[in-house]
Design an enzyme around this catalytic site. Structure first.
Site, PDB file in Angstrom:
ATOM      1  N   GLU A 214      30.835  -5.308  13.464  1.00 58.12           N
ATOM      2  CA  GLU A 214      31.616  -5.127  12.242  1.00 58.12           C
ATOM      3  C   GLU A 214      30.984  -4.094  11.316  1.00 58.12           C
ATOM      4  O   GLU A 214      31.681  -3.232  10.761  1.00 58.12           O
ATOM      5  CB  GLU A 214      31.757  -6.463  11.521  1.00 58.12           C
TER       6      GLU A 214
ATOM      7  N   GLN B 209      33.259  26.904  -9.539  1.00 59.15           N
ATOM      8  CA  GLN B 209      32.208  26.251  -8.768  1.00 59.15           C
ATOM      9  C   GLN B 209      32.149  24.748  -9.014  1.00 59.15           C
ATOM     10  O   GLN B 209      31.812  23.973  -8.109  1.00 59.15           O
ATOM     11  CB  GLN B 209      30.850  26.872  -9.093  1.00 59.15           C
TER      12      GLN B 209
ATOM     13  N   ARG C  47      46.669  23.869  -7.734  1.00 59.72           N
ATOM     14  CA  ARG C  47      46.585  23.627  -9.171  1.00 59.72           C
ATOM     15  C   ARG C  47      46.042  24.865  -9.879  1.00 59.72           C
ATOM     16  O   ARG C  47      44.970  25.372  -9.543  1.00 59.72           O
ATOM     17  CB  ARG C  47      45.672  22.429  -9.428  1.00 59.72           C
TER      18      ARG C  47
END
Length: 379
Positions: free
Chosen positions: A241, A278, A267
């Protein structure tokens, strides 16, 4: 070191990706019914991938299974379904495969692989999680049967599970030594009570609840593995798991990254795409670094398990790094999307809610750090 998948694994991954993109093309605010989704994933063959054909799986193996589950995450499977799927495959099905009798495999494992049954493993308790020696649930032999008393907490899939692996202490304990055993308990067994669902911060599609065992009586044939050797099953389940559960969330990190790259290019602010700054591009570079290191650890774990070597350390490294990386990349994704990322409409925030849970599940990240340190001879 060979980091390439073989042709068959690539084909499996591509098929799962194609089907999953249609299956999970939806508004992420919508909550799917888990049982129906598990049947779909069973029909797709995902639940049975690491299980041999003789026991109801398709025998693809753990490397292919991890690759396919990573594809599910990239395709858009919600975190809760991914978590519940992983809990069943790695912590229920694999222990039954490794420790179950032929009768148990025929009666239960096949139906888990198909999605007909949903499984849960009842390990944690209100006062015991990774500390097996603190477990209070107790089983005792009585007139040729076994009676179990105790309470289990935070049990994934419990509200809809058909069968439970229940871990309990047995016999007398001496000092720090505690003998344990695991039992396969069907939901309709008298004395097994599933309480109300546990509300959670995230992983919405993954139901969780406490399970009470109030004089729950099962036949000796319900014992999984050997009496007094439940710790073997505990460690087996947690190793699988901790390592393999990360697979769909590594895929989700790839989906996150792709969405952020697209957003950074589309955008516009101050006369150009925000990706030209940056502060944005470096954040995306860090997301890429986390993704690639997480993926390398994940697939090294899968190959180690496939080879039959001890993968305990690999599992701890995967669990720690993937969960921490997913949290940080989820925060980055929200920041890069600005106010739209903080609002719930786009669903960007959902990854963060899910990611926080991964730092706690299957042994907290503090437990993983301690295990890693001990492997180095520290502590």
């Amino acid at each position: 070191m060979d980091f390439e998948w073989d042709e068959e694994t690539r084909a499996v991954r591509a098929h799962v990706m194609d089907v999953a993109r249609r299956m999970f093309r939806r508004d992420r605010r919508e909550v799917r019914e888990l049982r129906a989704t598990m049947r779909e994933l069973g029909a797709l063959g995902v639940l049975g991938m690491p299980i041999p054909e003789a026991h109801g799986g398709n025998g693809a193996g753990i490397v292919a299974a991890v690759a396919a589950l990573e594809a599910l995450g990239e395709a858009g499977i919600d975190g809760g379904t991914a978590f519940s799927l992983g809990a069943q495959v790695w912590a229920v099905q694999m222990p039954i495969l490794a420790f179950g009798s032929d009768a148990q495999k025929d009666a239960i494992l096949r139906r888990l692989c198909s999605g007909e049954l949903v499984g849960a493993i009842a390990l944690s308790e209100p006062g015991a999680g990774s500390d097996l020696f603190s477990m209070r649930t107790r089983a005792e032999e009585r007139d040729g049967r076994v009676v179990i008393h105790g309470r289990k907490a935070w049990i994934t899939n419990a509200p809809i599970a058909d069968v439970f692996i229940v871990l309990a202490t047995v016999g007398e304990a001496g000092g720090a030594f505690v003998r344990t055993a695991a039992f396969l308990v069907e939901r309709d067994t008298p004395g097994l009570i599933v309480e109300a669902r546990t509300p959670k911060l995230g992983l919405d599609e993954s139901p969780m609840a406490e399970v009470v065992l109030d004089g729950c009586e099962v036949p000796k044939s319900a014992i999984l593995g050997r009496w007094g050797r439940g710790a073997e099953i505990f460690e087996h389940a947690l190793t699988y798991e901790r390592g393999a559960l990360a697979a769909p969330f590594v895929g989700a990190m790839k989906r996150q990254l792709d969405a952020c790259v697209e957003h950074a290019n589309e955008r516009k602010q101050f006369g150009g795409p925000i990706g030209a700054f940056q502060a944005v591009s470096h954040r995306i570079a860090d997301m890429k670094l986390r993704l690639e290191t997480a993926r390398l650890l994940l697939h090294r774990f899968a190959r180690t398990m496939a080879s039959g070597a001890d993968a305990t350390l690999d599992a701890a490294l995967v669990k720690l790094h993937v969960s921490e990386s997913y949290v940080q990349s989820s925060l980055d994704a929200i920041q890069l999307h600005g106010a739209a990322g903080y609002a719930t409409e786009l669903g960007v925030h959902a990854d963060l809610r899910d990611a926080i849970g991964l730092r706690i599940a299957s042994g907290t990240n503090e437990i993983q750090r301690s295990a890693i340190a001990r492997s180095l001879g520290v502590g």
